[in-house]
Enzyme design. Sequence first.
Site, mmCIF file in Angstrom:
data_model
loop_
_atom_site.group_PDB
_atom_site.id
_atom_site.type_symbol
_atom_site.label_atom_id
_atom_site.label_comp_id
_atom_site.label_asym_id
_atom_site.label_seq_id
_atom_site.Cartn_x
_atom_site.Cartn_y
_atom_site.Cartn_z
ATOM 1 N N ASP A 156 -2.970 9.847 -0.470
ATOM 2 C CA ASP A 156 -2.097 10.666 -0.046
ATOM 3 C C ASP A 156 -1.879 12.204 -0.196
ATOM 4 O OD1 ASP A 156 0.680 8.506 0.160
ATOM 5 O OD2 ASP A 156 -0.703 7.981 -1.251
ATOM 6 N N HIS A 196 6.967 12.477 2.416
ATOM 7 C CA HIS A 196 8.309 11.799 1.746
ATOM 8 C C HIS A 196 8.173 12.246 0.364
ATOM 9 C CE1 HIS A 196 4.852 9.009 1.620
ATOM 10 N NE2 HIS A 196 5.436 8.473 0.534
ATOM 11 N N ASP A 204 6.295 3.090 -6.696
ATOM 12 C CA ASP A 204 6.096 4.627 -7.355
ATOM 13 C C ASP A 204 5.769 4.520 -8.688
ATOM 14 O OD1 ASP A 204 6.207 5.137 -4.644
ATOM 15 O OD2 ASP A 204 8.133 6.125 -4.890
ATOM 16 N N GLU A 288 6.385 4.974 5.527
ATOM 17 C CA GLU A 288 6.631 3.983 6.563
ATOM 18 C C GLU A 288 7.625 4.503 7.621
ATOM 19 O OE1 GLU A 288 5.663 0.149 3.619
ATOM 20 O OE2 GLU A 288 7.892 0.875 3.990
ATOM 21 N N LYS A 401 2.247 3.351 9.516
ATOM 22 C CA LYS A 401 2.429 2.121 8.948
ATOM 23 C C LYS A 401 3.941 1.749 9.065
ATOM 24 C CE LYS A 401 1.434 2.397 4.271
ATOM 25 N NZ LYS A 401 1.515 2.569 2.879
ATOM 26 N N THR A 448 1.833 -4.098 6.360
ATOM 27 C CA THR A 448 1.800 -4.361 5.113
ATOM 28 C C THR A 448 1.969 -5.954 4.612
ATOM 29 O OG1 THR A 448 4.152 -4.124 4.468
ATOM 30 C CG2 THR A 448 2.684 -2.252 4.269
ATOM 31 N N GLU A 486 -2.605 -3.952 4.989
ATOM 32 C CA GLU A 486 -2.789 -3.614 3.513
ATOM 33 C C GLU A 486 -1.891 -4.584 2.648
ATOM 34 O OE1 GLU A 486 0.428 -0.094 2.518
ATOM 35 O OE2 GLU A 486 -1.383 0.531 3.682
ATOM 36 N N ALA A 488 0.853 -5.390 -0.050
ATOM 37 C CA ALA A 488 2.329 -4.648 -0.422
ATOM 38 C C ALA A 488 2.218 -4.527 -1.777
ATOM 39 C CB ALA A 488 3.314 -5.694 0.066
ATOM 40 N N LEU A 489 1.657 -5.426 -2.610
ATOM 41 C CA LEU A 489 1.631 -5.496 -4.025
ATOM 42 C C LEU A 489 0.291 -5.595 -4.595
ATOM 43 C CD1 LEU A 489 4.329 -8.278 -4.669
ATOM 44 C CD2 LEU A 489 4.663 -5.641 -4.902
ATOM 45 N N ARG A 524 -4.574 -1.238 -5.390
ATOM 46 C CA ARG A 524 -4.905 0.093 -5.304
ATOM 47 C C ARG A 524 -6.002 0.393 -6.477
ATOM 48 N NH1 ARG A 524 -1.850 4.017 -4.209
ATOM 49 N NH2 ARG A 524 0.015 2.992 -4.194
#
Length: 582
Positions: A156, A196, A204, A288, A401, A448, A486, A488-489, A524
């Site tokens: 990011d 964002h 987050d 997104e 995305k 996602t 990707e 999502a979790l 991640r």
Amino acid sequence: MAMNISHQLGALAESMTTTSNASETTVPVSAAAAWKTPTPNIRCKITRPDTAEQKSQPTSPCRSPVLSASNGIRPDLSVACLAFATETMDLMNLEETTEQEKTYKEVSTVKEKGVPVYVMMPLDSVTMGNTVNRRKAMDASLQALKSAGVEGVMMDVWWGLVERDTPGVYNWGGYAELLEMAKRHGLKVQAVMSFHQCGGNVGDSCTVPLPKWVVEEVGKDQDLAYTDQWGRRNYEYVSLGCDSIPVLKGRTPVQCYSDFMRAFRDNFKHLLSDTIVEIQVGMGPAGELRFPSYPEQNGTWKFPGIGAFQCYDKYMLSSLKAAAEAAGKPEWGSTGPTDAGNYNNWPEDTRFFRKEGGGWTSPFGEFFLSWYSQMLLDHGERLLSSANGIFENTGVKISVKIAGIHWHYGTRSHAPELTAGYYNTRNRDGYLPIAQMLARHGAIFNFTCIEMRDHEQPQDALCAPEKLVKQVALATREAKVPLAGENALPRFDERAHEQILKASSMNIDGNSEDREMCAFTYLRMNPHLFQPDNWRHFVAFVKKMKEVKNADRCLEQVEREAEHFVHIRQPSVHKVAAAAMN
């Protein structure tokens, strides 16, 4: 995107370990620099229309599996071990890496098999002081990823960090070092233009606000923030209703985004196409293309609520009024639906979304939903037109995305998708228009929730992530746009990996037409990834992704090879672990 995972922050303790051998490079030991979310890959062959660059003129849900951090090995030490253990890999991979680079440069004529895997870097990889966070840990982690056969990383690039204090003044500080670090390890980079706010959204784990001067302008004019029917403001992203209005110190939001991307291009032009291979353009909350209809902050929304429409700031209402007048129905232009329930209602709780006689099927409902979703598409068009002009002839791909909103997918109205801006119902395909918009600009459709299975989700909420992914795959096939995915979790289990492999093959109705995802980005990089069992599964997963459509090899064979790959590294890992602890 994901449910809140801030409870994992405790694992992110920073520590550094060096070896006693002066000839070896000191490496990082804490892989937990920070976290967060997405994008596809350079292997997609895309033709973009010619566009002229113009200078600006002043005027996201379901439950995460429980992950245990207690495995007998400190996460930070395991990271260091894995990084050190890659030295013997370098020679083994040299020839393969050379061929990969050659193929990339000839991407228009050569199609490699398999799906390349990228890994999302921590959200706070760059600090508020514009330096690399946990530099040594980051370096070791990147080296470990390279040893596993990972194609690259996604990072990011926060608007709120780079252009924080003064409009038009950019501090690329930590990003310059981070990108050079990725280059040194031979990793490609998917750079996310993150316009964002980070913090308060699903998954987050840190806070990065919008630039100070943007926050000041929003303070003066609260209608620059998305607003629901109860007057609640959402400050994650500047309302797209004012995209073309000079409300930010004499510039429009789109001009601000464009100037940021242009400055990024100019500052890192020497890395474009070779290291930086993709630009993902942030278009809304969590990066997104959607409205912030399900904000998790302060408990406003909880899964699996339907969310709420975000069209009540004065700029959105002005557009609604104009659209209603143009349709010959001025009475439709004063407000959005008033019977659509609250954030945490279910479809049948509301008059607007219920299956029998719901307002979503009425003439007003169809008008409103068409306008609402078109506003989102127009926002995407504006940003992609700008991005294409800026990055034309640089050799990078452009991606966008799209959120995987799978809850209540089995209902007729698909309420959560509608409030997010995706006009998708049982009788209407809402993803084909998005895919067609992306195709017009030669962009990649990044989606996602690829790791999810229908039966793993709450069935009373009629969740259907597999069916949703299939619908998106069909839409991208029809629009002839590349699809990337990707998770999502955060998932480290083999069941999730198997589902990703299945989805990545794009074997729809037994006919994949030689298609597969152009890339997969894994959520991640963090200490959990580098724990022994998780790491072994991940290495096997990366290898399998490269073999996803190799008809001559069975997955069991690939699994055995991956297990051997991990096994032969263990002696080196143990030696380094011992040295580190001493």
